[in-house]
Write an enzyme that holds these catalytic residues in place. Structure first.
Site, PDB file in Angstrom:
ATOM      1  N   HIS A 131      52.969  47.689 -59.312  1.00  0.00           N
ATOM      2  CA  HIS A 131      55.129  47.490 -59.765  1.00  0.00           C
ATOM      3  C   HIS A 131      55.269  48.581 -58.791  1.00  0.00           C
ATOM      4  CE1 HIS A 131      58.586  47.759 -62.006  1.00  0.00           C
ATOM      5  NE2 HIS A 131      57.736  46.029 -62.481  1.00  0.00           N
ATOM      6  N   ASP A 209      50.256  54.120 -65.555  1.00  0.00           N
ATOM      7  CA  ASP A 209      51.176  53.499 -65.695  1.00  0.00           C
ATOM      8  C   ASP A 209      50.138  52.547 -66.884  1.00  0.00           C
ATOM      9  OD1 ASP A 209      51.816  51.191 -65.530  1.00  0.00           O
ATOM     10  OD2 ASP A 209      52.773  51.278 -64.206  1.00  0.00           O
ATOM     11  N   GLN A 212      51.628  47.631 -69.221  1.00  0.00           N
ATOM     12  CA  GLN A 212      50.507  46.623 -69.353  1.00  0.00           C
ATOM     13  C   GLN A 212      49.535  47.104 -70.624  1.00  0.00           C
ATOM     14  OE1 GLN A 212      51.859  43.513 -69.798  1.00  0.00           O
ATOM     15  NE2 GLN A 212      53.087  44.078 -67.786  1.00  0.00           N
ATOM     16  N   LYS A 235      57.509  46.486 -74.070  1.00  0.00           N
ATOM     17  CA  LYS A 235      56.091  45.215 -73.889  1.00  0.00           C
ATOM     18  C   LYS A 235      55.065  45.142 -75.194  1.00  0.00           C
ATOM     19  CE  LYS A 235      56.622  45.493 -69.024  1.00  0.00           C
ATOM     20  NZ  LYS A 235      57.042  45.289 -68.687  1.00  0.00           N
ATOM     21  N   CYS A 373      57.712  41.677 -58.696  1.00  0.00           N
ATOM     22  CA  CYS A 373      57.875  43.297 -58.848  1.00  0.00           C
ATOM     23  C   CYS A 373      57.190  44.015 -58.581  1.00  0.00           C
ATOM     24  CB  CYS A 373      58.358  44.393 -60.026  1.00  0.00           C
ATOM     25  SG  CYS A 373      59.778  43.369 -60.745  1.00  0.00           S
TER      26      CYS A 373
END
Lengths: 415, 162
Positions: A131, A209, A212, A235, A373
């Site tokens: 991202h 990261d 998700q 999220k 993104c």
């Protein structure tokens, strides 16, 4: 975390949908089919109520007021930190730093670890499916301090090229590997444990990261053995305005502060100030109090359903979506990773993603369309943009059928 | 087309837009040109480059474009190339202002009568006014043309539209 309750690995989706008030909404006269949860998930009543209740019954600033309301609010907010530590199976709650979102978590890393711990001759290694928020902070670091930025390529299947990964680490110059745990475009889950093992063998620390990944699978920091892990609340069915950066205590201790102000100091004189202990060293200013309370409610909600059931449900949805969309004429699905989560990006031969999204919207279907993104990743696959359907614990197989049927009609529209 | 599910989208995707979006007449990179500019909508990733050739009297002899984007942005660029041919820079700027109003509000009550034939040609794009996020798609090529005529190399549709 050591919950011994046996839960069936099947979700009662109809019951879960009752927990999300917004799903009863109609869009353009049609039932809302919300397939954009990877951008931001909807909120269960438990989160909405927890935040409302805090505002109605126990709200004040935290960590400073010597009064009942402040103490109660501090306890509630700090319980959010315990919940986040539990979610990640972190050993020490003080290793959980609250930020505004994962973008801030990654910028905190680039600022405090990049400028404070990495030497200018050390490189940062990212992957070809990051991202923008895991690209741009490192470019800023490179511009300011000269740290080389290396990019590990991905294969046509959308998986990390592990041969290249090891080669990029071989010279020992990489100080930090910062890689997604699950791609927001391809759905690819990266082999985090292997990444960490190889990186550590070459002297590099690892930041994952998890924006998700944390939504779709149980995260166990003890098994992952990474050095930093970041995610964002909104999220994970929680509120906006709160993110998490977990880091190993000894590394967080070595890092200089990110933002300066109240809350993050030990003492201040005009000559010099000293910093509070972690995590407060990185939490300048009034923190996201209500959001911390909401995040705790979100984590408890997810735990009440259980990651086994969530993962099984989303795997079933993803398989179904790949089968249905894969059978459509004129569609191309991006990425075919073996290990993947509930995100499917696709392009249609006859129409641009924005046109597809506008037609889907007319039927009440919300998808994301654009570069997500992740422009470099789009370019890697020779595309400017895709449409993306992403699934959550409230997504149904019928919604995916409706998406597939509608997509076939959209293609006819552009015939 | 028998599918009635998208009937209410016919205002946005009129036949002329689908046609010019699919088969643009002016979509090509010019080998030799007098002015060019790129337009970029960073939010959605749409890109367009507009090429201009001037006539000896300074009016626009020809315009072409190279675009990556949705049906609306490509159709808009194509119709633009058609209606600006033969116009002076000032005239084109006036037409752009009128078209922007058309795209934003769906009509242009204060527009000069002289613009009417051109605006009639652009009228199928007026449907975007009901889709605020798509207005930029329709105006991106115009922003690029405007930048080319002013001798600027790059522009963006950011900030210019609501």
């Amino acid at each position: 975390m050591n919950d011994v309750t046996i839960r069936p690995a099947v979700l009662d989706v109809a019951r879960i949908r009752q927990d999300f008030p917004i799903l009863a909404q109609k869009v353009r006269g049609k039932p809302l089919v919300f397939l954009d949860s990877a951008a931001s998930a909807q909120k269960p009543r438990a989160v909405i109520e927890a935040m409302r209740e805090a505002m109605e019954t126990q709200y004040a600033n935290v960590h400073r007021g010597l009064h009942w309301m402040s103490e109660r609010t501090t306890d509630a907010y700090e319980a959010g930190r315990d919940a986040a530590a539990g979610l990640l199976n972190a050993r020490d709650r003080h290793e959980v730093v609250f930020t505004r979102n994962i973008t801030e978590s990654l910028n905190l890393m680039a600022h405090s670890y990049g400028r404070g711990v990495l030497r200018p001759d050390q490189a940062v290694l990212i992957s070809g499916m990051e991202h923008h928020s895991n690209i741009v902070p490192w470019q800023l670091l490179r511009a300011e301090r000269g740290n080389e930025l290396r990019v590990c390529p991905i294969t046509d299947a959308g998986e990390l090229d592990m041969v290249a990964f090891e080669r990029l680490l071989a010279d020992g110059k990489v100080g930090l590997v910062s890689i997604t745990h699950m791609s927001n475009v391809l759905g690819t889950c990266t082999p985090a444990e292997r990444i960490v093992r190889i990186a550590h063998a070459h002297g590099a620390k690892v930041l994952l990261d998890g924006a998700q990944a944390v939504v779709h699978r149980r995260i166990d920091l003890q098994a992952l053995d990474c050095d930093f892990y970041a995610f964002t609340g909104h999220k994970l069915y929680g509120p906006t305005g709160i993110g998490v950066l977990w880091g190993r205590r000894e590394l967080l201790d070595r890092m200089p502060p990110f933002l300066g102000g109240g809350e993050m100091i030990s003492s201040v004189t005009y000559e010099r100030s000293t910093w509070a202990e972690v995590p407060h060293k990185f939490e300048a200013g009034t923190p996201p109090i209500l959001e911390g309370i909401g995040l705790k409610a979100a984590i408890e909600y997810v735990n009440s359903i259980g990651y086994d059931a969530i993962a099984a449900h989303e795997a079933s949805l993803t398989d179904h979506a790949l089968a249905r969309l894969g059978a459509l004429e004129g569609f191309r699905i991006l990425g075919r990773a073996q290990d993947r989560g509930g995100v499917v990006s696709f392009a249609m031969d006859r129409a641009h993603a924005h046109d597809v999204a506008t037609l889907l919207d007319r039927q009440g279907i919300a998808v994301r369309a654009g570069h997500h993104c992740a422009e470099p990743l789009m370019r890697r696959f020779g595309l400017e943009s895709t449409a993306r359907a992403s699934f959550a614990l409230y997504t149904t197989h019928e919604e995916i059928d409706f998406l597939a049927d509608t997509l076939a009609r959209v293609r006819e529209f552009f015939a | 087309m028998s599918d009635t599910a998208f009937d209410d989208l016919r205002d946005l995707y009129q036949e002329v837009i689908l046609d010019h979006g699919r088969r643009p007449r002016h979509a090509r990179r010019m080998a030799a040109y007098d002015a060019t500019a790129k337009g970029d909508n960073p939010l959605c990733g749409d890109r367009v480059q507009v090429f201009v050739k001037y006539a000896p009297d300074g009016t626009i002899a020809e315009t072409s474009f190279d675009a990556r984007g949705c049906a609306i942005s490509v159709a808009s660029a194509d119709l633009m190339a058609e209606v600006v041919m033969g116009r002076s820079k000032a005239d084109t700027a006036t037409l752009f202002a009128a078209f922007r109003e058309l795209a934003r509000t769906g009509c242009c009550p204060h527009c000069e009568a002289a613009m009417e034939p051109a605006l009639e040609r652009l009228a199928p794009l007026a449907g975007v006014h009901e889709y605020p996020s798509r207005v930029k798609c329709a105006t991106l090529a115009w922003h690029a043309l405007s930048a080319a005529l002013q001798g600027q190399g790059e522009t963006t549709s950011e900030g210019g539209e609501p």
